[in-house]
Scaffold this motif. Structure first.
Motif, short mmCIF file in Angstrom:
data_model
loop_
_atom_site.label_atom_id
_atom_site.label_comp_id
_atom_site.label_asym_id
_atom_site.label_seq_id
_atom_site.Cartn_x
_atom_site.Cartn_y
_atom_site.Cartn_z
N TYR A 67 0.73 -1.25 -0.01
CA TYR A 67 0.24 0.06 0.04
C TYR A 67 0.70 1.28 -0.06
O TYR A 67 0.78 2.21 -0.85
N ARG B 184 -3.75 -4.43 -1.91
CA ARG B 184 -3.34 -3.22 -1.24
C ARG B 184 -2.20 -2.48 -1.99
O ARG B 184 -2.52 -1.07 -2.09
N GLY C 73 -3.39 1.55 -2.63
CA GLY C 73 -2.61 2.57 -2.81
C GLY C 73 -2.72 3.68 -3.81
O GLY C 73 -2.56 4.82 -3.79
#
Length: 496
Positions: free
Chosen positions: A57, A108, A112
């Motif tokens: 992320y 993830r 992000g």
């Protein structure tokens, strides 16, 4: 567009959208840490797998957050902010449905990307929407309420873990994002920079992502494979070459993501140096403290989340006042004293061991840490944004956020190595405890370095902003000067 006033209904609705939107990214940057022990057990994740759950992320967020800021300047800050919220919600849904650690890490990374679009847009919207006299208060309120969201995350996450599963931590983002989109669509004004470059700095993006990715992968693999392994050396070499190429590309590009001349402003450069040091420390704190409370001190997930609740209360009560204080006396003192208080708190946190009593061992450190953050965050953010003129709000926000995220990313990758984890586990008490102690002392030293840097380079008072050379709030308004793309070598020479 007429700027709004702080305290009015219009101002509250702009704050609501930006705070809730930012909190999606902030909470997911911290709440997943609380679930690391359960992820390790349920998905069979190694220490490196758990680090990548955090860093997947953080990597895409740090690599692309500058793109988010520049796209907002070019296409409209509200439009890009809403696109980021939508992307984030869809990626959160994928995280909640992931069947294994590999797919969770991939989701993830996608999450992000959404965070990179919405995070700089939130700050730029505040800077563009409020009248100049109210911007420090608005940013202080955003910092405080956003800090509340970040601090509430471990509490809410612990509750969700107790009643259900780690999957709920991601699935809850979907209805929150829907609310943000509804408020933003109805009440957030659009703003952009009509003179923003239309071309895209692809070389800067690729080199920056390669540099951050290589460094992160190399440092994360180091404990398990050793310093001499090609699995470590090759990524680290790619990282160094990538970051070097990024700097050279930005110096040569006609329209760089990070215009090198903005760092000629002492206040802007100083604020970003402090940001790097402070957020490197914060990255270690939010990565390890709640894990240590569960694995070493024996707290349940919800108890570990509640342990950080005083930070929430302090940020809620004092952050806006911290912003007003920085505006009244200047940013140097708050930005020096705040990290010192945080550093002292981290020394206390390093003593949290097996069966540590909350009232005498944990609570004093948490209160002191909250006071330091309340004093620091709003003046730091206001200084970073206030050093450049209004037309560069997106660039200033994007650079400052990128610095903060890169610092946290590298911290999570490097701290376990620097603190002596080796090939050990983050979910075994005897292996985590000494690593945690050393890591907290390293983070305290970073806070001390941040305080010294602020005292040395941050001015007592920021000079007033010059009048921007073009209108940027009204998407239909043309530049004041006939040149649509001012020479990057002279564009900001007269700014403070």
């Amino acid at each position: 567009m007429n700027p709004v006033r702080y305290g009015t209904n219009a101002g509250r609705l702009v704050l609501l959208a930006t705070v809730l939107g930012s909190s999606l990214a902030f909470v997911d940057a911290t709440v997943v840490n609380l679930a690391l022990p359960e992820l390790g057990r349920n998905l069979g994740a190694s220490a490196a797998g758990l680090q990548w759950t955090i860093n997947g992320y953080a990597l895409s967020l740090a690599a692309l957050i500058l793109v988010g800021g520049s796209l907002g300047d070019r296409l409209g800050r509200k439009r890009v902010f809403m696109a980021g919220v939508t992307w984030f919600a869809l990626a959160s849904l994928l995280c909640g449905l992931a069947p294994n650690i590999e797919l969770l890490i991939a989701a993830r990374v996608l999450q992000g990307i959404g965070g990179a679009l919405l995070t700089p847009g939130a700050l730029a919207i505040l800077e563009a929407s409020f009248v100049p006299d109210d911007r420090a208060k608005a940013i202080g309120a955003w910092s405080g309420l956003g800090g509340v969201g970040g601090a509430l995350g471990p509490f809410l996450g612990g509750w969700l873990l107790e009643i259900g599963s780690w999957r709920f931590l991601f699935l809850i983002n979907v209805p929150v994002a829907a609310l943000v989109l509804w408020v933003a669509a109805r009440h957030v004004p659009e703003s952009r920079d009509p003179g923003a470059a239309r071309s895209f700095d692809l070389a800067g993006l690729l080199f920056g992502a390669a540099g951050l990715g290589g460094l992160t992968y190399g440092f994360t693999a180091w404990p398990a494979h050793g310093a001499g392994s090609p699995v470590v050396l090759i990524p680290l070499l790619i990282g160094v070459l990538g970051m070097t190429a990024f700097v050279l590309a930005e110096m040569r590009s006609p329209h760089p993501m990070v215009p090198p001349e903005i760092f000629r402003h002492r206040s802007f450069t100083g604020a970003n140096l402090v940001t790097f040091l402070v957020y490197a420390a914060n990255g270690g704190v939010f990565f390890l403290v709640v894990v240590n409370l569960q694995v070493v001190a024996g707290y349940s997930a919800i108890t570990a989340g509640l342990a950080m609740l005083p930070v929430t209360v302090i940020m809620l009560l004092l952050s806006a006042r911290g912003g007003a204080l920085g505006q009244r006396i200047g940013p140097r003192i708050p930005m020096t004293v705040g990290p010192l208080l945080c550093g002292a708190a981290l020394v206390l946190m390093s003593t949290i061991g097996p069966h540590a009593p909350y009232l005498t061992r944990v609570l004093p450190a948490v209160i002191l840490f909250g006071l330091g953050l309340a004093l620091l965050v709003a003046p730091l953010t206001a200084t970073a944004l206030g050093a450049l003129d209004d037309a560069h709000a997106g660039i200033a926000s994007g650079v400052n956020n990128a610095v903060a995220r890169a610092a946290g990313l590298l911290s999570v990758a490097v701290l376990p190595l620097a603190a002596g984890l080796g090939s050990g586990s983050l979910t075994e008490s005897t292996q985590l405890h000494p690593v945690y102690q050393h890591a907290m002392l390293i983070c305290a030293a970073l806070m001390g370095a941040g305080a010294l840097t602020a005292f040395a380079v941050i001015p007592t008072r920021l000079p007033p902003k010059p009048t921007p050379n073009r209108s940027f709030c009204d998407p239909a308004s043309p530049p004041v000067h006939p040149q649509p793309h001012p020479d990057p070598q002279t564009q900001v020479q007269t700014q403070p």
